[in-house]
Design an enzyme around this catalytic site. Structure first.
Site, mmCIF file in Angstrom:
data_model
loop_
_atom_site.group_PDB
_atom_site.id
_atom_site.type_symbol
_atom_site.label_atom_id
_atom_site.label_comp_id
_atom_site.label_asym_id
_atom_site.label_seq_id
_atom_site.Cartn_x
_atom_site.Cartn_y
_atom_site.Cartn_z
ATOM 1 N N ILE A 12 45.596 38.320 36.644
ATOM 2 C CA ILE A 12 46.286 39.459 36.250
ATOM 3 C C ILE A 12 45.717 40.809 36.274
ATOM 4 C CG2 ILE A 12 46.129 39.234 33.573
ATOM 5 C CD1 ILE A 12 49.253 39.920 33.918
ATOM 6 N N GLY A 33 40.738 34.378 27.762
ATOM 7 C CA GLY A 33 41.891 34.386 28.727
ATOM 8 C C GLY A 33 42.211 35.407 29.215
ATOM 9 N N VAL A 34 43.494 35.974 29.064
ATOM 10 C CA VAL A 34 44.189 37.158 29.884
ATOM 11 C C VAL A 34 43.112 38.397 29.402
ATOM 12 C CG1 VAL A 34 46.012 38.635 30.088
ATOM 13 C CG2 VAL A 34 46.232 36.279 30.533
ATOM 14 N N ASP A 35 43.346 38.331 27.698
ATOM 15 C CA ASP A 35 42.755 39.587 27.015
ATOM 16 C C ASP A 35 41.227 39.617 27.496
ATOM 17 O OD1 ASP A 35 43.254 41.142 24.510
ATOM 18 O OD2 ASP A 35 41.089 40.478 24.286
ATOM 19 N N THR A 121 51.095 30.664 26.685
ATOM 20 C CA THR A 121 51.088 29.390 27.125
ATOM 21 C C THR A 121 49.532 28.850 27.300
ATOM 22 O OG1 THR A 121 51.053 29.982 29.499
ATOM 23 C CG2 THR A 121 53.044 29.703 28.578
ATOM 24 N N GLY A 122 48.603 29.779 26.936
ATOM 25 C CA GLY A 122 47.198 29.326 26.794
ATOM 26 C C GLY A 122 46.534 29.145 25.354
ATOM 27 N N TYR A 124 47.502 29.939 22.819
ATOM 28 C CA TYR A 124 48.834 29.930 21.738
ATOM 29 C C TYR A 124 49.610 28.680 21.760
ATOM 30 C CZ TYR A 124 47.564 34.207 19.564
ATOM 31 O OH TYR A 124 46.900 35.227 18.681
HETATM 32 N N1 AR6 Z 1 45.221 36.162 34.685
HETATM 33 C C1 AR6 Z 1 46.451 35.606 34.657
HETATM 34 N N2 AR6 Z 1 46.590 34.644 33.898
HETATM 35 C C2 AR6 Z 1 45.633 34.060 33.220
HETATM 36 C C3 AR6 Z 1 44.328 34.469 33.133
HETATM 37 C C4 AR6 Z 1 43.907 35.719 34.095
HETATM 38 N N3 AR6 Z 1 42.798 36.172 34.176
HETATM 39 N N4 AR6 Z 1 43.594 33.759 32.403
HETATM 40 C C5 AR6 Z 1 44.402 32.981 31.836
HETATM 41 N N5 AR6 Z 1 45.635 32.801 32.231
HETATM 42 P P1 AR6 Z 1 45.903 33.265 26.997
HETATM 43 P P2 AR6 Z 1 47.952 33.365 25.016
HETATM 44 C C6 AR6 Z 1 46.916 32.294 31.869
HETATM 45 O O1 AR6 Z 1 45.206 32.030 26.359
HETATM 46 O O2 AR6 Z 1 48.451 31.793 25.073
HETATM 47 C C7 AR6 Z 1 43.676 35.542 23.419
HETATM 48 O O3 AR6 Z 1 42.471 35.471 23.754
HETATM 49 C C8 AR6 Z 1 46.754 31.121 31.153
HETATM 50 O O4 AR6 Z 1 46.531 29.848 32.123
HETATM 51 O O5 AR6 Z 1 45.321 34.343 27.741
HETATM 52 O O6 AR6 Z 1 49.232 34.213 24.559
HETATM 53 C C9 AR6 Z 1 44.137 36.585 22.604
HETATM 54 O O7 AR6 Z 1 43.357 37.361 21.788
HETATM 55 C C10 AR6 Z 1 47.872 31.093 30.392
HETATM 56 O O8 AR6 Z 1 48.955 30.290 31.362
HETATM 57 O O9 AR6 Z 1 47.091 33.835 26.214
HETATM 58 C C11 AR6 Z 1 44.966 35.813 21.531
HETATM 59 O O10 AR6 Z 1 44.225 35.406 20.367
HETATM 60 C C12 AR6 Z 1 48.413 32.394 30.101
HETATM 61 O O11 AR6 Z 1 47.493 33.047 30.975
HETATM 62 C C13 AR6 Z 1 45.292 34.293 22.170
HETATM 63 O O12 AR6 Z 1 44.238 34.252 23.392
HETATM 64 C C14 AR6 Z 1 48.051 32.810 28.840
HETATM 65 O O13 AR6 Z 1 47.008 32.332 28.147
HETATM 66 C C15 AR6 Z 1 46.494 34.377 23.251
HETATM 67 O O14 AR6 Z 1 46.832 33.345 23.619
#
Ligand code: AR6
Length: 170
Positions: A12, A33-35, A121-122, A124
């Site tokens: 993303i 992850g995304v953040d 879905t990551g 969390y």
């Molecule tokens: N681009 C797109 N999707 C991604 C990427 C990327 N670069 N990296 C991971 N994903 P998550 P959450 C997918 O863990 O579950 C954070 O660190 C991944 O495969 O990023 O909402 C915050 O600080 C998964 O399907 O977010 C919070 O504490 C999805 O993105 C917590 O983690 C979401 O994964 C939020 O957890």
């Protein structure tokens, strides 16, 4: 004209859209992850700004500039944790509110394109199928009140998520 709903398999932080949505935590503290990916792309100004912002209320969205990221804006929402205490219905409503408030915020800022990761879905822990259903249903519902948005991208990091979205959207 109805907004186009697209699936992109990828990262993303590389999407050059009017806004991308961050899978943040309620305190807007730097995460993984995304953040982590969005903060690396945006550069340190993003974290300097989020340090000055109030914690997110459940289902709330806040918008910041994208800084050095390709997206013009980043809309931060915090999904509920799947394994947290509390009723399933409340968690579903809170995840739904994240999608709806992100679309409403983009609309309020006159934006036309927005990309979502698979929120929750990551780290969390949300099951992919239920999270996908909530995403599509609530994006569609929110778009009925957001006529300037013409493209929504579901950005899937995993092929399995892209397959799931494709099956549900077709
Ligand atoms: N681009 C797109 N999707 C991604 C990427 C990327 N670069 N990296 C991971 N994903 P998550 P959450 C997918 O863990 O579950 C954070 O660190 C991944 O495969 O990023 O909402 C915050 O600080 C998964 O399907 O977010 C919070 O504490 C999805 O993105 C917590 O983690 C979401 O994964 C939020 O957890």
């Amino acid at each position: 004209m109805a907004a186009r709903l697209d699936i992109v398999l990828g990262r993303i932080e590389q999407l050059a859209l009017d806004a991308v949505v961050n899978a943040a935590n309620r305190h807007l503290l730097p995460g993984a992850g995304v953040d982590g990916a969005l903060r690396r792309a945006a550069g340190p100004e993003l974290t300097r700004l989020t340090e000055t912002l109030q914690p997110l209320a459940p289902g709330e969205a806040i918008i910041t500039p994208g800084f050095d990221a390709p997206a013009k804006h980043i809309i931060h929402v915090a999904a509920p944790m799947w394994f947290a205490d509390g009723g399933e219905d409340d968690k579903i409503a809170e995840l739904a509110a994240c999608y709806r408030s992100a679309i409403a915020t983009a609309h309020a800022h006159g934006l036309a394109t927005i990309g979502f990761p698979c929120l929750g879905t990551g780290i969390y822990g949300w099951p992919a199928e239920s999270a996908c259903d909530i995403a599509i249903e609530n994006v569609r519902a929110a778009l009925t009140q957001a006529h300037n948005i013409n493209r929504v991208v579901f950005c899937c990091f995993l092929q399995s998520d892209a397959d799931l979205y494709a099956a549900r959207l077709n």
